[in-house]
Design a protein around this motif. Structure first.
Motif, PDB file in Angstrom:
ATOM      1  N   THR A  27      -7.742   4.570   8.755  1.00 38.58           N
ATOM      2  CA  THR A  27      -8.827   4.100   9.604  1.00 38.58           C
ATOM      3  C   THR A  27      -9.080   2.623   9.314  1.00 38.58           C
ATOM      4  O   THR A  27      -8.522   2.053   8.370  1.00 38.58           O
ATOM      5  CB  THR A  27     -10.107   4.903   9.334  1.00 38.58           C
ATOM      6  OG1 THR A  27     -10.534   4.657   7.983  1.00 38.58           O
ATOM      7  CG2 THR A  27      -9.860   6.398   9.515  1.00 38.58           C
ATOM      8  N   SER A  28      -9.935   2.008  10.101  1.00 39.00           N
ATOM      9  CA  SER A  28     -10.203   0.577   9.934  1.00 39.00           C
ATOM     10  C   SER A  28     -10.818   0.261   8.578  1.00 39.00           C
ATOM     11  O   SER A  28     -10.669  -0.850   8.061  1.00 39.00           O
ATOM     12  CB  SER A  28     -11.124   0.077  11.051  1.00 39.00           C
ATOM     13  OG  SER A  28     -12.344   0.810  11.055  1.00 39.00           O
ATOM     14  N   SER A  29     -11.489   1.241   7.968  1.00 43.65           N
ATOM     15  CA  SER A  29     -12.095   1.027   6.651  1.00 43.65           C
ATOM     16  C   SER A  29     -11.094   1.242   5.521  1.00 43.65           C
ATOM     17  O   SER A  29     -11.425   1.047   4.350  1.00 43.65           O
ATOM     18  CB  SER A  29     -13.281   1.977   6.462  1.00 43.65           C
ATOM     19  OG  SER A  29     -12.845   3.329   6.463  1.00 43.65           O
ATOM     20  N   GLY A  30      -9.877   1.671   5.879  1.00 41.20           N
ATOM     21  CA  GLY A  30      -8.864   1.940   4.866  1.00 41.20           C
ATOM     22  C   GLY A  30      -8.828   3.375   4.416  1.00 41.20           C
ATOM     23  O   GLY A  30      -8.020   3.745   3.559  1.00 41.20           O
ATOM     24  N   ALA A  84     -13.181   9.657  17.454  1.00 36.05           N
ATOM     25  CA  ALA A  84     -12.680   8.800  18.528  1.00 36.05           C
ATOM     26  C   ALA A  84     -12.376   7.402  17.997  1.00 36.05           C
ATOM     27  O   ALA A  84     -13.147   6.834  17.221  1.00 36.05           O
ATOM     28  CB  ALA A  84     -13.698   8.728  19.661  1.00 36.05           C
ATOM     29  N   ASN A  85     -11.229   6.880  18.423  1.00 35.20           N
ATOM     30  CA  ASN A  85     -10.809   5.516  18.077  1.00 35.20           C
ATOM     31  C   ASN A  85     -10.762   5.274  16.564  1.00 35.20           C
ATOM     32  O   ASN A  85     -10.958   4.149  16.097  1.00 35.20           O
ATOM     33  CB  ASN A  85     -11.737   4.490  18.739  1.00 35.20           C
ATOM     34  CG  ASN A  85     -11.780   4.639  20.242  1.00 35.20           C
ATOM     35  OD1 ASN A  85     -10.746   4.623  20.898  1.00 35.20           O
ATOM     36  ND2 ASN A  85     -12.973   4.807  20.795  1.00 35.20           N
ATOM     37  N   SER A  86     -10.492   6.332  15.798  1.00 36.62           N
ATOM     38  CA  SER A  86     -10.521   6.198  14.337  1.00 36.62           C
ATOM     39  C   SER A  86      -9.232   5.621  13.757  1.00 36.62           C
ATOM     40  O   SER A  86      -9.239   5.061  12.657  1.00 36.62           O
ATOM     41  CB  SER A  86     -10.813   7.554  13.689  1.00 36.62           C
ATOM     42  OG  SER A  86      -9.905   8.545  14.145  1.00 36.62           O
ATOM     43  N   PHE A  87      -8.121   5.739  14.487  1.00 38.35           N
ATOM     44  CA  PHE A  87      -6.852   5.210  13.980  1.00 38.35           C
ATOM     45  C   PHE A  87      -6.836   3.685  14.050  1.00 38.35           C
ATOM     46  O   PHE A  87      -7.302   3.081  15.018  1.00 38.35           O
ATOM     47  CB  PHE A  87      -5.684   5.775  14.792  1.00 38.35           C
ATOM     48  CG  PHE A  87      -4.389   5.044  14.584  1.00 38.35           C
ATOM     49  CD1 PHE A  87      -3.745   5.084  13.360  1.00 38.35           C
ATOM     50  CD2 PHE A  87      -3.817   4.307  15.611  1.00 38.35           C
ATOM     51  CE1 PHE A  87      -2.552   4.394  13.163  1.00 38.35           C
ATOM     52  CE2 PHE A  87      -2.634   3.620  15.428  1.00 38.35           C
ATOM     53  CZ  PHE A  87      -1.993   3.665  14.197  1.00 38.35           C
ATOM     54  N   PHE A  88      -6.259   3.065  13.012  1.00 30.07           N
ATOM     55  CA  PHE A  88      -6.161   1.604  12.977  1.00 30.07           C
ATOM     56  C   PHE A  88      -4.774   1.209  12.494  1.00 30.07           C
ATOM     57  O   PHE A  88      -4.354   1.594  11.392  1.00 30.07           O
ATOM     58  CB  PHE A  88      -7.222   1.018  12.043  1.00 30.07           C
ATOM     59  CG  PHE A  88      -7.382  -0.474  12.157  1.00 30.07           C
ATOM     60  CD1 PHE A  88      -8.221  -1.027  13.117  1.00 30.07           C
ATOM     61  CD2 PHE A  88      -6.697  -1.330  11.307  1.00 30.07           C
ATOM     62  CE1 PHE A  88      -8.382  -2.400  13.227  1.00 30.07           C
ATOM     63  CE2 PHE A  88      -6.843  -2.703  11.405  1.00 30.07           C
ATOM     64  CZ  PHE A  88      -7.691  -3.245  12.371  1.00 30.07           C
ATOM     65  N   ALA A  89      -4.050   0.472  13.332  1.00 26.99           N
ATOM     66  CA  ALA A  89      -2.715  -0.013  12.970  1.00 26.99           C
ATOM     67  C   ALA A  89      -2.856  -1.369  12.281  1.00 26.99           C
ATOM     68  O   ALA A  89      -3.126  -2.382  12.924  1.00 26.99           O
ATOM     69  CB  ALA A  89      -1.843  -0.135  14.211  1.00 26.99           C
ATOM     70  N   ASN A 144       0.830  -1.202   0.000  1.00 27.01           N
ATOM     71  CA  ASN A 144       0.000   0.000   0.000  1.00 27.01           C
ATOM     72  C   ASN A 144       0.867   1.256   0.000  1.00 27.01           C
ATOM     73  O   ASN A 144       1.908   1.304   0.664  1.00 27.01           O
ATOM     74  CB  ASN A 144      -0.909   0.027   1.230  1.00 27.01           C
ATOM     75  CG  ASN A 144      -1.989  -1.033   1.177  1.00 27.01           C
ATOM     76  OD1 ASN A 144      -3.076  -0.807   0.663  1.00 27.01           O
ATOM     77  ND2 ASN A 144      -1.682  -2.212   1.711  1.00 27.01           N
ATOM     78  N   PHE A 145       0.403   2.272  -0.714  1.00 30.21           N
ATOM     79  CA  PHE A 145       1.145   3.527  -0.760  1.00 30.21           C
ATOM     80  C   PHE A 145       1.076   4.249   0.581  1.00 30.21           C
ATOM     81  O   PHE A 145       2.089   4.728   1.094  1.00 30.21           O
ATOM     82  CB  PHE A 145       0.581   4.424  -1.868  1.00 30.21           C
ATOM     83  CG  PHE A 145       1.262   5.753  -1.974  1.00 30.21           C
ATOM     84  CD1 PHE A 145       2.535   5.853  -2.510  1.00 30.21           C
ATOM     85  CD2 PHE A 145       0.630   6.907  -1.538  1.00 30.21           C
ATOM     86  CE1 PHE A 145       3.180   7.087  -2.604  1.00 30.21           C
ATOM     87  CE2 PHE A 145       1.259   8.142  -1.629  1.00 30.21           C
ATOM     88  CZ  PHE A 145       2.538   8.233  -2.165  1.00 30.21           C
ATOM     89  N   ASN A 146      -0.126   4.349   1.161  1.00 23.30           N
ATOM     90  CA  ASN A 146      -0.293   5.004   2.457  1.00 23.30           C
ATOM     91  C   ASN A 146      -0.105   3.996   3.581  1.00 23.30           C
ATOM     92  O   ASN A 146      -0.697   2.912   3.567  1.00 23.30           O
ATOM     93  CB  ASN A 146      -1.682   5.638   2.574  1.00 23.30           C
ATOM     94  CG  ASN A 146      -1.818   6.878   1.724  1.00 23.30           C
ATOM     95  OD1 ASN A 146      -0.922   7.717   1.692  1.00 23.30           O
ATOM     96  ND2 ASN A 146      -2.938   7.004   1.019  1.00 23.30           N
ATOM     97  N   GLY A 147       0.705   4.365   4.557  1.00 21.35           N
ATOM     98  CA  GLY A 147       0.897   3.515   5.713  1.00 21.35           C
ATOM     99  C   GLY A 147      -0.159   3.779   6.770  1.00 21.35           C
ATOM    100  O   GLY A 147      -1.008   4.671   6.629  1.00 21.35           O
ATOM    101  N   SER A 148      -0.105   3.017   7.849  1.00 24.23           N
ATOM    102  CA  SER A 148      -1.013   3.275   8.967  1.00 24.23           C
ATOM    103  C   SER A 148      -0.734   4.642   9.575  1.00 24.23           C
ATOM    104  O   SER A 148      -1.648   5.331  10.031  1.00 24.23           O
ATOM    105  CB  SER A 148      -0.866   2.179  10.024  1.00 24.23           C
ATOM    106  OG  SER A 148      -1.301   0.935   9.530  1.00 24.23           O
ATOM    107  N   ILE A 149       0.544   5.050   9.611  1.00 19.85           N
ATOM    108  CA  ILE A 149       0.939   6.396  10.034  1.00 19.85           C
ATOM    109  C   ILE A 149       1.916   6.941   9.001  1.00 19.85           C
ATOM    110  O   ILE A 149       2.858   6.252   8.596  1.00 19.85           O
ATOM    111  CB  ILE A 149       1.615   6.393  11.422  1.00 19.85           C
ATOM    112  CG1 ILE A 149       0.680   5.826  12.486  1.00 19.85           C
ATOM    113  CG2 ILE A 149       2.047   7.814  11.805  1.00 19.85           C
ATOM    114  CD1 ILE A 149       1.334   5.668  13.857  1.00 19.85           C
TER     115      ILE A 149
END
Length: 300
Positions: free
Chosen positions: A175-178, A236-241, A145-150
């Motif tokens: 986010t969890s949905s990508g 809230a809680n939108s970040f997904f590793a 993937n081009f975009n990482g989790s961070i």
């Protein structure tokens, strides 16, 4: 009974002593213990070292003192390009990248989905704008993937190299949905444009934080909050590793030969110096982010 002069004098001294004692006690209503100035000698914002700032939440740390090993897990770099070590880092040596990057193929346990919900990433860089390409300081990459989790991005493409008083910081996360959420330092009411100074010989401290419970993504430059208030609430809680994950310092997959994942050419491998990368699994309080900056200035 008539008091003698001597008795009157002694009574006056007693009352004065009681009055002074009362005033002294009123000046310390909580009966706090005396603090010796020597106990704070050599400390910055109450700390003797950056290592004392939230040590229990520090989950990854790169010092670049003669090696590229991540210190908490002991993970060595898988590959790197156009890198060397420079003296006179923030603390000890620093990593010098001349159109280079460092790549770690192993997933760190601290960056797995269940372990990383909130985060703080702090680093120091010496860098210039370049007028053509963006710079990725740190990416928690997702294979393929081009975009990482961070994605800790400096938009060094936005201004000429001669501009030293402005740089755009544009972190994003998935986010969890990508999907992608972001913030940046730009002028959107009520926030003015704020930026630290940069330079090839100036160490600048950049910090990004995400607090999962509040959903706030914030940016700091040299101890000052510079992120746009209008864009800071990301949910809230939108970040997904995502797992598996890899780490790239100074680039993304498209700058690593043989690992290109898209036709995007907006990034170039980093040119500049980077030091003291610290990743925490919590959003540090404001005072502690300022302390990291002040401690870095003091080379502590």
């Amino acid at each position: 009974m008539k008091l003698s002069y001597k008795h009157t004098y002694l009574l006056g001294l007693t009352l004065a002593a009681l009055s002074w004692s009362s005033c002294k006690k009123d000046g310390n209503p909580n009966n706090l213990p005396d603090v010796s100035p020597e106990a704070y000698a050599g400390k910055v914002d109450g700390f003797t070292s950056s290592d004392e700032v939230y040590p229990g939440n520090l989950v990854a740390y790169w010092t670049f003192d003669g090696n590229k090993t991540e210190k908490i897990s002991g993970t060595a770099a898988t590959s790197s390009a156009n890198d060397s070590y420079a003296d006179a880092g923030v603390k000890g040596q620093a990593l010098n990248l001349n159109g280079g990057y460092v790549y770690y193929a192993n997933t760190l346990n601290a960056f797995k989905t269940a372990a990383l919900k909130s985060f703080t990433i702090s680093t120091w860089v010496q860098i210039l704008n370049n007028g053509s390409k963006k710079t990725m300081l740190f990416q928690l990459a997702r294979p393929g993937n081009f975009n990482g989790s961070i994605n800790f991005v400096l938009e060094t493409n936005a201004r000429a190299a001669t501009v030293l008083d402005a740089i755009t910081v544009h972190p994003t996360f998935t986010t969890s949905s990508g999907g992608t959420q972001d913030n940046l330092n730009t002028a959107v009411a009520p926030s003015p444009f704020l930026s630290p100074k940069i330079g090839a010989d100036k160490w600048t401290n950049f910090v990004i934080t995400f607090d999962a419970p509040s959903g706030v993504l914030q940016i700091w430059g040299d101890g000052v909050k510079i992120g746009t208030t209008a864009y800071q609430n990301r949910g809230a809680n939108s970040f997904f590793a995502f797992e598996p994950s890899e780490i790239i310092i100074g680039g993304n997959y498209n700058v690593i030969p043989g690992k290109t994942v898209s036709t995007d050419v907006s990034f170039a491998p980093m040119t500049g110096k980077i030091d003291e990368i610290r990743v925490y699994n919590t959003a540090l309080p404001d005072a502690h982010i300022k302390a990291l900056y002040n401690l870095g200035l003091a080379k502590k």
